[in-house]
Every structure is written in structure tokens, then in C-alpha cells.
Design a protein around this motif. Structure first.
Motif: not given
Length: 551
Positions: A55-70
Motif C-alpha cells: 500500500w505504499l503504492a498509494g502515496p508514491l503515485s500521489g506524490l509523482v503522478t498527479q503533479p506530473l499529469v497536471g
């Protein structure tokens, strides 16, 4: 890729539904993962200490994916528009991951090690894709609505998320294999099938009825990516310059979410193990697999009660809470001159009643954190499925406050600061905010009972300039995007803390139980309850800081 057919643009209620319905489908997928992912991985033979690390996948993806996709979608020049290519592509990825998760054993020939690795990879990939959809959906809402309708759009997003949460836990409680055998032969297969179909249907509605104007390519865009990437650094360098109120909110969130993450990821598992333990001690002759299947549905029923409770409180609570802005507006209305009609007098009486019964946002937040702490610490004495279900359902009140109050305080702080900035500018154009976050937490309207009336306040979280889309301003006001990004860090970091701490706790008990050749369901429920209690203690600290915020 050719552009989608352009339907007649939806307006009013239809536009809100079209824009936000995909968030409901996405929340259904998320509830399936959080509610049943831990049990599913355990059923594949994974140790609890290793499940925590998944479940570390959640924070890792939240930190990386959302800013990058934005950043990438801001500069996307596809014919479909800026946001829809990412929404559609990520939806395909989520569906593929759901299929792999549901049929992992069949795809690997039931080889244990390969089965576990494939499931873990699918969960990680799905978390990244979910965050991509979420970031793009939030941006699409901001792009599609003028400033004066952003609050209403966010409120509808909250309703859709609540409905998706309720539906997800309800489906988990039902005997889906018996009701829908054509969708799969196991409970997880049917769940992932339903989640896939619902996500595709809701995303299709949103993408078809929410047309975008493609972004024209310009030579100036070549340097935008670099400057945007540099701007990400301000999220980490601006923490010390935050307004005091927002610093306080971030501090509260840090301790609050240390308690929430174990609850969200292990609530169903806790009830399931209690169910198996109580029936085993009562002399049940059913197989352990059958007992765990029914225990999973019992856990899902508890989380369903929590979801319904949260949805109900999210509608009721805003009427009985006030911020400085909403209370000021209520006081100003009291002195309006003129003869009131019967309806006007009735509205005045209702407002007086509301003022008398309402409490401040910070006090309500403190109460909710205290209630959550008590509920988690009561796991010391609760040993039945019914008792655990009541505790989990009571947390619906706490969750309704958690997804609303912090964002209201942040939004009001931004609005008050930027309103003073706007008053000193000749053009009158204000700084807006847009709610984008990785925990699917929306900004709720302040004083719900007062919004939308004829005497609506002249100000709001993001200003009231009628036809100007909300964007961060370069004119010196607070940058809402940066502040919400910093706030998101204080929500995500606790998941790292919780995942690592729970992994160590579970590893300790696994080693101790291996030496004793004992690993009963009662013992496993005790281990999870210990993690929940530690979260309750952390929430006590959060409640203390919420009390200080109110003073």
C-alpha cells in the motif's frame, strides 16, 4: 486520434452530472481496492507485513503522478483536448489491471510466488492510473466551469464520490457469485468486473458530454515544461512561508491521517478476522475458506454502514457549522431593512435557529477527531462483529468532517488573503483556487444551507468573478495550487509512516507466532486492532492541535 463527436454542451444540473459522474465510478474502483485488496493479497499467501508495503503504492503515485499529469495535460495539444486523452488512456490501464487482479491465479497457473508478484504489480500500476484519472478529472472540472460555479461543481463531485463509496461497499457485502455468476466464479472476479464496467460507462459519459477546446500548439510552449517542473520545487520550499492557519491545518492532517490510513485499509480485514474467530470458537464446522468469505461480507457490511453514515453526515453537518466568513454573512443579513414576507420571516427564523445551534469549523473538527480516537481505542474492549460494526459506522461522522473542514479552512484563508489583494488592484480580477488532491477529497461549500439563495455572499473561496475560469494568479496573491500541493504532502506522508510501522508490527507478530506455531484469526484481529489503536493515539494529538486552532 480523432476528436470525439461534439454533442450539445450540457448545462446546469446536466453539466454537473456529466462532469462528475466519472469520479463516482473511480471511487467505486478505489473502494474495491481499499476494502478488499488486503484480504485478497492475504488469500494469495502474502504475509501481512508485506501487504502493508504494497500500500505504499498509494502515496508514491500521489506524490509523482498527479503533479506530473497536471503539467503534461496543461500543455497537451491532442484533438481530444488536454484532459480527456489522459482520462481515457488511464481508464484502459485501470480496466486491464482489474482484470489481472481478478484472474491472477488463472493467468499464472496458480503458481504461488508468480501469482503474488503479478497481483502486486497490478495493484501498483492501478494506483498510478487511478491518480492520473483523478488529477485529470479535477482539472477538467476546473476548466469547464466559471468561477461562480466552481463551488457547486465541487459539491456534486463530493456527492458522486460518496455514492461510489456506498455502492462499492454494498457490492462487497452481497453474494455476487450467486447473483452474477456470468461475471466470474469468485467474489473478487465479480467485483473487478463490475468495477471495470462501471468505470468505463461513467468515463464515457464524462468524456462525451464534456467537450474540450484543443490547445493550439505555440512556439512558447517549448519552455513551459521546464518552468512547470521548476515550479514543483516551490511546493517543498514554500512550506515555511505558509499562513499560520494553513500550517496548523497541515500539522493536524499529519497526525489525523496516521489514524485514517489503517482504518481505510484494514477495517474490512479486522471485521473479517473477528467473524472467523467468533464462529470458530463457537464450534462452527464450516471450512475456513467459507468462513472467511462470509467474514469478508461482514466486513464489507460494516464499511457500507460507515459509507452511508458519512454520506448522510456530509449533507447535514454544513448546516450546523460556521466559519468566520459564513457567520459574518449571517450577521449582516440580520440588519437588512424592509418589510419581510411570510416566507422571508420564516427564513429569518431558520437562520436564527442555525446561528444558535451551529459551532465553529475548528471545534467540529476537534470533536470528530476525538470521536475517532475513542472509536479506535475502544477496540481494546470490543470483541464481537456487531460491536466492531458500530465502531466503524460511527467513524462515518468523523470522515464526513475530514473530507470537508480542512479544505474549507484552507479555502477561506486563501480567499481572505486574495480578497484584500484584489481590493488594491484596478482590474478587480481575483485569484481563484482549484481543488486537486490524491486522496479524492473535495472542497465542500461553507454553510450549505445558505448557498444558492438570493442573498448569497459576494465573496467565496475563490472569488466571484463570473466568467473567469479559476487559475492561479501571478499578481501576488496566495497560489492555491502550491498550497494545496503542500497540503497533499501532509496527507500522503502519514501513509508512508503507517505502512512502515504496521509492516514492522505485523513482522514482529509473525515471527513470534511462527515460533509458537500459532496464527489464529483471533490473533490476527488483535494485531490489526493494535495498529488501529496506535492510529487512535495519533488522532488524540491531532484533536489537541485542532483545539489550539480554535483558540
Amino acid at each position: 486520434m480523432d476528436s470525439l463527436p461534439r454533442p450539445t454542451a450540457a448545462s446546469g444540473l446536466a453539466q454537473y452530472l456529466a462532469l462528475t459522474v466519472a469520479l463516482g465510478g473511480l471511487q467505486f474502483v478505489w473502494s474495491v481496492e481499499t476494502g478488499f485488496g488486503s484480504l485478497y493479497l492475504l488469500s494469495l499467501g502474502m504475509k501481512k507485513s508485506h501487504v502493508s508495503l504494497v500500500w505504499l503504492a498509494g502515496p508514491l503515485s500521489g506524490l509523482v503522478t498527479q503533479p506530473l499529469v497536471g503539467i503534461l495535460s496543461d500543455n497537451c495539444t491532442a484533438k481530444l483536448g488536454r484532459r480527456r486523452p489522459y482520462i481515457i488512456g488511464s481508464t484502459v490501464a485501470v480496466v486491464l489491471c482489474l482484470i489481472v487482479i481478478g484472474w491472477t491465479r488463472e493467468l499464472t497457473g496458480s503458481r504461488p510466488a508468480l501469482t503474488i508478484w503479478l497481483a502486486v504489480i497490478a495493484f501498483y500500476a492501478m494506483d498510478f492510473a487511478i491518480n492520473c484519472i483523478q488529477a485529470s478529472m479535477r482539472a477538467l472540472i476546473v476548466d469547464s466551469l466559471p468561477t461562480s460555479r466552481q463551488d457547486a461543481g465541487t459539491a456534486w463531485a463530493s456527492r458522486m464520490i460518496g455514492a461510489g463509496n456506498v455502492a462499492g461497499y454494498l457490492m462487497g457485502f452481497l453474494d455476487l457469485v450467486r447473483l452474477l455468476p456470468f461475471l466470474g466464479s469468485t467474489h473478487m472476479q465479480v467485483l473487478t468486473s463490475i468495477a471495470s464496467l462501471l468505470l468505463v460507462a461513467t468515463v464515457a459519459i464524462t468524456c462525451y458530454f464534456s467537450p474540450e477546446i484543443p490547445l493550439a500548439r505555440s512556439p512558447a510552449q517549448s519552455g513551459v515544461g521546464g518552468s512547470s517542473l521548476r515550479a514543483l520545487g516551490t511546493i517543498f520550499t514554500s512550506i515555511r512561508s505558509l499562513p499560520v492557519a494553513i500550517k496548523d491545518v497541515c500539522r493536524i492532517q499529519l497526525f489525523s491521517w496516521i489514524g485514517w490510513f489503517p482504518f481505510l485499509f484494514y477495517g474490512t480485514t479486522y471485521v473479517a478476522h473477528l467473524y472467523v474467530a467468533t464462529h470458530t470458537s463457537a464450534g462452527s464446522t464450516d471450512s475456513s475458506a467459507d468462513l472467511m468469505e462470509r467474514g469478508t461480507r461482514a466486513g464489507s457490511l460494516a464499511m457500507f454502514a460507515y459509507a452511508v453514515s458519512s454520506l448522510g453526515f456530509s449533507v447535514i453537518l454544513p448546516v450546523f457549522a460556521y466559519s468566520s466568513a459564513s457567520r459574518s454573512a449571517l450577521r449582516q443579513r440580520r440588519y437588512r431593512a424592509g418589510t419581510l414576507s411570510t416566507l422571508g420571516q420564516l427564513r429569518q427564523v431558520l437562520r436564527k435557529t442555525q446561528r444558535a445551534a451551529s459551532i465553529s469549523l475548528s471545534k467540529m473538527w476537534m470533536i470528530s477527531l476525538a470521536v475517532f480516537s475513542v472509536a479506535m481505542l475502544l477496540t481494546f474492549v470490543v470483541s464481537t462483529v456487531r460491536g466492531a460494526t458500530w465502531l466503524i459506522a460511527a467513524c462515518g461522522f468523523c470522515w464526513a468532517v475530514t473530507i470537508w473542514v480542512p479544505f474549507s479552512i484552507i479555502g477561506e484563508t486563501i480567499s481572505e488573503f486574495n480578497s484584500s489583494e484584489r481590493s488594491m488592484r484596478d482590474d478587480g480580477r481575483g485569484d481563484g483556487y482549484f481543488p486537486v488532491d490524491s486522496a479524492d477529497i473535495p472542497m465542500e461549500e461553507l454553510a450549505t444551507g445558505e448557498q444558492g439563495g438570493d442573498d448569497q455572499p459576494e465573496y467565496g473561496f475563490g472569488g466571484r468573478n463570473e466568467d473567469v475560469p479559476q487559475r492561479s494568479s501571478n499578481t501576488g496573491g496566495l497560489s492555491a495550487g502550491t498550497i494545496l500541493g503542500i497540503h497533499n504532502v501532509f496527507i500522503v506522508v502519514p501513509q508512508f509512516i503507517t505502512a512502515l510501522a504496521s509492516s514492522l508490527i505485523f513482522a514482529f507478530f509473525e515471527h513470534a507466532n511462527d515460533s509458537k506455531s500459532e496464527n489464529s484469526d483471533s490473533q490476527q484481529a488483535h494485531e490489526i486492532a493494535l495498529v488501529l489503536r496506535l492510529g487512535g493515539i495519533s488522532s488524540v494529538v491531532a484533536a489537541y492541535y485542532a483545539w489550539k486552532l480554535g483558540h
